[in-house]
Write a protein that holds these residues in place. Structure first.
Motif, PDB file in Angstrom:
ATOM      1  N   TRP A 109     -40.604   4.954  -4.276  1.00  0.00           N
ATOM      2  CA  TRP A 109     -39.584   5.530  -3.373  1.00  0.00           C
ATOM      3  C   TRP A 109     -38.270   4.757  -3.463  1.00  0.00           C
ATOM      4  O   TRP A 109     -37.182   5.342  -3.498  1.00  0.00           O
ATOM      5  N   ASP A 110     -38.391   3.420  -3.494  1.00  0.00           N
ATOM      6  CA  ASP A 110     -37.175   2.594  -3.590  1.00  0.00           C
ATOM      7  C   ASP A 110     -36.452   2.885  -4.908  1.00  0.00           C
ATOM      8  O   ASP A 110     -35.232   3.093  -4.940  1.00  0.00           O
ATOM      9  N   LEU A 111     -37.236   2.956  -5.983  1.00  0.00           N
ATOM     10  CA  LEU A 111     -36.682   3.244  -7.304  1.00  0.00           C
ATOM     11  C   LEU A 111     -36.024   4.635  -7.321  1.00  0.00           C
ATOM     12  O   LEU A 111     -34.900   4.807  -7.837  1.00  0.00           O
ATOM     13  N   TYR A 112     -36.705   5.602  -6.749  1.00  0.00           N
ATOM     14  CA  TYR A 112     -36.202   6.984  -6.703  1.00  0.00           C
ATOM     15  C   TYR A 112     -34.866   7.041  -5.949  1.00  0.00           C
ATOM     16  O   TYR A 112     -33.896   7.629  -6.427  1.00  0.00           O
ATOM     17  N   ALA A 113     -34.827   6.395  -4.780  1.00  0.00           N
ATOM     18  CA  ALA A 113     -33.592   6.401  -3.977  1.00  0.00           C
ATOM     19  C   ALA A 113     -32.457   5.719  -4.750  1.00  0.00           C
ATOM     20  O   ALA A 113     -31.319   6.206  -4.777  1.00  0.00           O
ATOM     21  N   LYS A 114     -32.772   4.585  -5.385  1.00  0.00           N
ATOM     22  CA  LYS A 114     -31.728   3.863  -6.145  1.00  0.00           C
ATOM     23  C   LYS A 114     -31.235   4.695  -7.315  1.00  0.00           C
ATOM     24  O   LYS A 114     -30.037   4.698  -7.616  1.00  0.00           O
ATOM     25  N   SER A 115     -32.136   5.431  -7.968  1.00  0.00           N
ATOM     26  CA  SER A 115     -31.684   6.210  -9.121  1.00  0.00           C
ATOM     27  C   SER A 115     -30.827   7.399  -8.671  1.00  0.00           C
ATOM     28  O   SER A 115     -30.041   7.919  -9.454  1.00  0.00           O
ATOM     29  N   LEU A 116     -30.945   7.806  -7.407  1.00  0.00           N
ATOM     30  CA  LEU A 116     -30.057   8.859  -6.879  1.00  0.00           C
ATOM     31  C   LEU A 116     -28.852   8.273  -6.140  1.00  0.00           C
ATOM     32  O   LEU A 116     -28.095   9.006  -5.489  1.00  0.00           O
ATOM     33  N   HIS A 117     -28.716   6.934  -6.179  1.00  0.00           N
ATOM     34  CA  HIS A 117     -27.599   6.236  -5.526  1.00  0.00           C
ATOM     35  C   HIS A 117     -27.540   6.508  -4.028  1.00  0.00           C
ATOM     36  O   HIS A 117     -26.470   6.738  -3.470  1.00  0.00           O
ATOM     37  N   PRO A 119     -29.338   5.502   0.069  1.00  0.00           N
ATOM     38  CA  PRO A 119     -30.268   4.670   0.845  1.00  0.00           C
ATOM     39  C   PRO A 119     -31.601   5.416   1.017  1.00  0.00           C
ATOM     40  O   PRO A 119     -31.601   6.646   1.153  1.00  0.00           O
ATOM     41  N   LEU A 120     -32.700   4.693   1.021  1.00  0.00           N
ATOM     42  CA  LEU A 120     -34.015   5.322   1.169  1.00  0.00           C
ATOM     43  C   LEU A 120     -34.117   6.105   2.483  1.00  0.00           C
ATOM     44  O   LEU A 120     -34.697   7.192   2.534  1.00  0.00           O
ATOM     45  N   SER A 121     -33.528   5.549   3.549  1.00  0.00           N
ATOM     46  CA  SER A 121     -33.604   6.230   4.852  1.00  0.00           C
ATOM     47  C   SER A 121     -33.025   7.644   4.751  1.00  0.00           C
ATOM     48  O   SER A 121     -33.553   8.579   5.356  1.00  0.00           O
ATOM     49  N   LYS A 122     -31.965   7.804   3.961  1.00  0.00           N
ATOM     50  CA  LYS A 122     -31.334   9.127   3.837  1.00  0.00           C
ATOM     51  C   LYS A 122     -32.197  10.058   2.971  1.00  0.00           C
ATOM     52  O   LYS A 122     -32.288  11.259   3.242  1.00  0.00           O
ATOM     53  N   ILE A 123     -32.812   9.486   1.938  1.00  0.00           N
ATOM     54  CA  ILE A 123     -33.663  10.288   1.036  1.00  0.00           C
ATOM     55  C   ILE A 123     -34.821  10.933   1.807  1.00  0.00           C
ATOM     56  O   ILE A 123     -35.213  12.066   1.541  1.00  0.00           O
ATOM     57  N   ILE A 124     -35.383  10.189   2.786  1.00  0.00           N
ATOM     58  CA  ILE A 124     -36.535  10.754   3.502  1.00  0.00           C
ATOM     59  C   ILE A 124     -36.121  11.576   4.725  1.00  0.00           C
ATOM     60  O   ILE A 124     -36.968  12.123   5.417  1.00  0.00           O
ATOM     61  N   GLY A 125     -34.825  11.643   4.998  1.00  0.00           N
ATOM     62  CA  GLY A 125     -34.371  12.478   6.124  1.00  0.00           C
ATOM     63  C   GLY A 125     -34.160  11.714   7.416  1.00  0.00           C
ATOM     64  O   GLY A 125     -34.179  12.299   8.501  1.00  0.00           O
ATOM     65  N   GLY A 126     -33.943  10.408   7.301  1.00  0.00           N
ATOM     66  CA  GLY A 126     -33.704   9.584   8.493  1.00  0.00           C
ATOM     67  C   GLY A 126     -32.417   9.982   9.201  1.00  0.00           C
ATOM     68  O   GLY A 126     -31.451  10.406   8.558  1.00  0.00           O
ATOM     69  N   THR A 127     -32.426   9.866  10.522  1.00  0.00           N
ATOM     70  CA  THR A 127     -31.261  10.272  11.307  1.00  0.00           C
ATOM     71  C   THR A 127     -30.728   9.139  12.188  1.00  0.00           C
ATOM     72  O   THR A 127     -29.689   9.284  12.816  1.00  0.00           O
ATOM     73  N   ASP A 343     -27.037   0.228   4.669  1.00  0.00           N
ATOM     74  CA  ASP A 343     -26.589   1.453   3.987  1.00  0.00           C
ATOM     75  C   ASP A 343     -26.453   1.270   2.482  1.00  0.00           C
ATOM     76  O   ASP A 343     -25.927   2.129   1.780  1.00  0.00           O
ATOM     77  N   ASP A 344     -26.991   0.136   1.978  1.00  0.00           N
ATOM     78  CA  ASP A 344     -27.049  -0.035   0.529  1.00  0.00           C
ATOM     79  C   ASP A 344     -28.111   0.900  -0.063  1.00  0.00           C
ATOM     80  O   ASP A 344     -28.900   1.482   0.664  1.00  0.00           O
ATOM     81  N   LEU A 345     -28.135   0.975  -1.402  1.00  0.00           N
ATOM     82  CA  LEU A 345     -29.076   1.878  -2.068  1.00  0.00           C
ATOM     83  C   LEU A 345     -30.531   1.455  -1.864  1.00  0.00           C
ATOM     84  O   LEU A 345     -30.820   0.270  -1.694  1.00  0.00           O
ATOM     85  N   GLY A 346     -31.420   2.435  -1.884  1.00  0.00           N
ATOM     86  CA  GLY A 346     -32.853   2.147  -1.757  1.00  0.00           C
ATOM     87  C   GLY A 346     -33.153   1.496  -0.427  1.00  0.00           C
ATOM     88  O   GLY A 346     -32.643   1.918   0.617  1.00  0.00           O
ATOM     89  N   ILE A 347     -33.991   0.451  -0.447  1.00  0.00           N
ATOM     90  CA  ILE A 347     -34.328  -0.236   0.812  1.00  0.00           C
ATOM     91  C   ILE A 347     -33.188  -1.123   1.307  1.00  0.00           C
ATOM     92  O   ILE A 347     -33.251  -1.664   2.406  1.00  0.00           O
ATOM     93  N   GLY A 348     -32.167  -1.272   0.493  1.00  0.00           N
ATOM     94  CA  GLY A 348     -30.941  -1.923   0.970  1.00  0.00           C
ATOM     95  C   GLY A 348     -30.993  -3.437   1.073  1.00  0.00           C
ATOM     96  O   GLY A 348     -30.086  -4.034   1.649  1.00  0.00           O
TER      97      GLY A 348
END
Ligand code: OSB
Ligand code: MG
Length: 369
Positions: A109-117, A119-127, A343-348
């Motif tokens: 998940w961390d890798l996936y979020a980083k490759s899409l530039h 933050p992981l929280s945003k990738i999973i729909g965090g609010t 708000d950095d990429l992935g787990i930040g």
């Protein structure tokens, strides 16, 4: 996801002070840090949260390493995946071993979020961008419990959780409640009771606890439903919920009113999110549990807890709750009772290489190409 290699680092660190439950004391923590690198050189980080011995679940650091090296990683080598969800589905062909599965799934998940530039929280729909922070008091000395509670409140924590068992409940909680009349308190029994103790548990209703966590055995879903009908205090399940199906059954049976979600216990972030979504649709509050974990897992917990159904302060505390120095930079910190979501990429967060080498006890690399 074009994985080029996976590295497993086994680390060991002393806790600042022993973490005591009726099941024993943890004074040193071993853990597995997982690094998955793709062909572009982007790295995703995960952490295995099984303990050295099987006191909390059946898994250990050694069983996790066995599952990872002999089954889970070979599955990924054989079946290229495009999304972390694919890994979660692939892993269904292997029974249980949730913490081993989660260790690598979260790295993906961390890798996936980083490759899409992103933050992981945003990738999973965090609010949410602030996480309400709670902390656990785990000692069998009442003086120590009062002292720790005082100190944690000074540090800004919003609620405390106290470990209880049949020999340490009513008078223990009474002293804390008297000293801190308005403090949100929850109690965690880690399965120390049976239905025979029903009157002893009913007596705890008078403290106005936020909830009582896992009073009965990990496989006592029916008994938890019977107990919940007798208690005014909401029951929260921890050990009983190992899959999405467990969560669905517990809610349908009325075994609990709240669920503690731990990414490791349920086999990864995908399953954790499914449980969250199911509870959110039904108005069942959830919160994020803790595993005395290092910073990588802590950072994943923060991403998970940004989902909208996480409405209760969880066991996500600062790195300094347990560690002299954590393995990430920046460390997780609590300000006025909240953790800022990076708000950095992935787990930040980044790995603290110096701390990793100081605490390293074993290392393994598995090449994909
Ligand atoms: O039961 O929630 C639990 C720690 C290790 C294993 C099980 C549990 C715990 C905790 C949370 O209580 C500790 C933490 O803050 O990490
Ligand atoms: Mg618990």
């Amino acid at each position: 996801m074009n994985i080029s290699n996976v590295e497993l680092f086994v680390i060991k660190m002393p806790l600042k002070s022993p973490f005591v439950t009726h099941l024993g004391a943890v004074s040193e923590r071993e853990g597995i840090i997982v690094k998955v690198t793709n062909q572009d050189g982007i790295a995703g980080w995960g952490e295995g949260v099984a303990f050295s011995t099987p006191w909390y679940t059946e898994e250990t650091v050694t069983t996790s390493l066995h599952m990872l090296t002999d089954f889970l990683i070979p599955l990924l080598q054989k079946h290229p995946i495009h999304h972390p969800e694919d890994a979660s589905k692939l892993f269904q062909s292997i029974r249980r071993n949730q913490m081993a599965k989660a260790a690598i799934e979260i790295a993906l998940w961390d890798l996936y979020a980083k490759s899409l530039h992103k933050p992981l929280s945003k990738i999973i729909g965090g609010t949410q961008d602030l996480i309400a922070s709670g902390v656990v008091v785990a000692t069998n000395s009442i003086d120590e419990a009062l002292k720790q509670t005082e100190q944690y409140l000074d540090e800004g924590y919003q609620r405390i959780k106290v470990k209880i068992n049949p020999l340490q409940d009513y008078s223990f909680l009474a002293e804390i409640r008297n000293r801190f009349p308005k403090l949100p308190i929850m109690a965690d029994a880690n399965s120390a009771y049976t239905l025979k103790d029903i009157n002893q548990l009913k007596a705890l209703d008078e403290f106005g606890l936020l909830m009582i966590e896992q009073p009965l055995a990990h496989d006592d879903m029916i008994d938890h439903a019977i107990l919940q009908k007798e208690l005014t205090t909401p029951i929260c399940l921890d050990e009983s919920i190992v899959t999405f199906e467990d969560a669905r059954k517990a809610i349908e049976l009325g075994s609990c009113k709240v669920i503690n979600i731990k990414i490791g216990r349920v086999g990864g972030l995908y399953e954790a999110k499914r449980i969250h979504d199911y509870c959110y649709e039904r108005g069942i509050p959830v919160w994020c549990g803790g595993m005395i974990e290092f910073g990588i897992s802590r950072a994943h917990n923060i991403a998970l807890a940004t989902l909208p159904g996480f409405t209760i302060p969880g066991d996500i505390s600062a790195s300094s709750r347990f560690w002299q120095e954590d393995i990430i930079t920046p460390e997780v910190s609590v300000t006025n009772g909240f953790i800022h979501v990076p708000d950095d990429l992935g787990i930040g967060v980044k790995l603290n290489q110096k701390r990793l080498s100081e605490t390293l006890i074993a290392k393994k690399e598995i090449k994909f190409i």
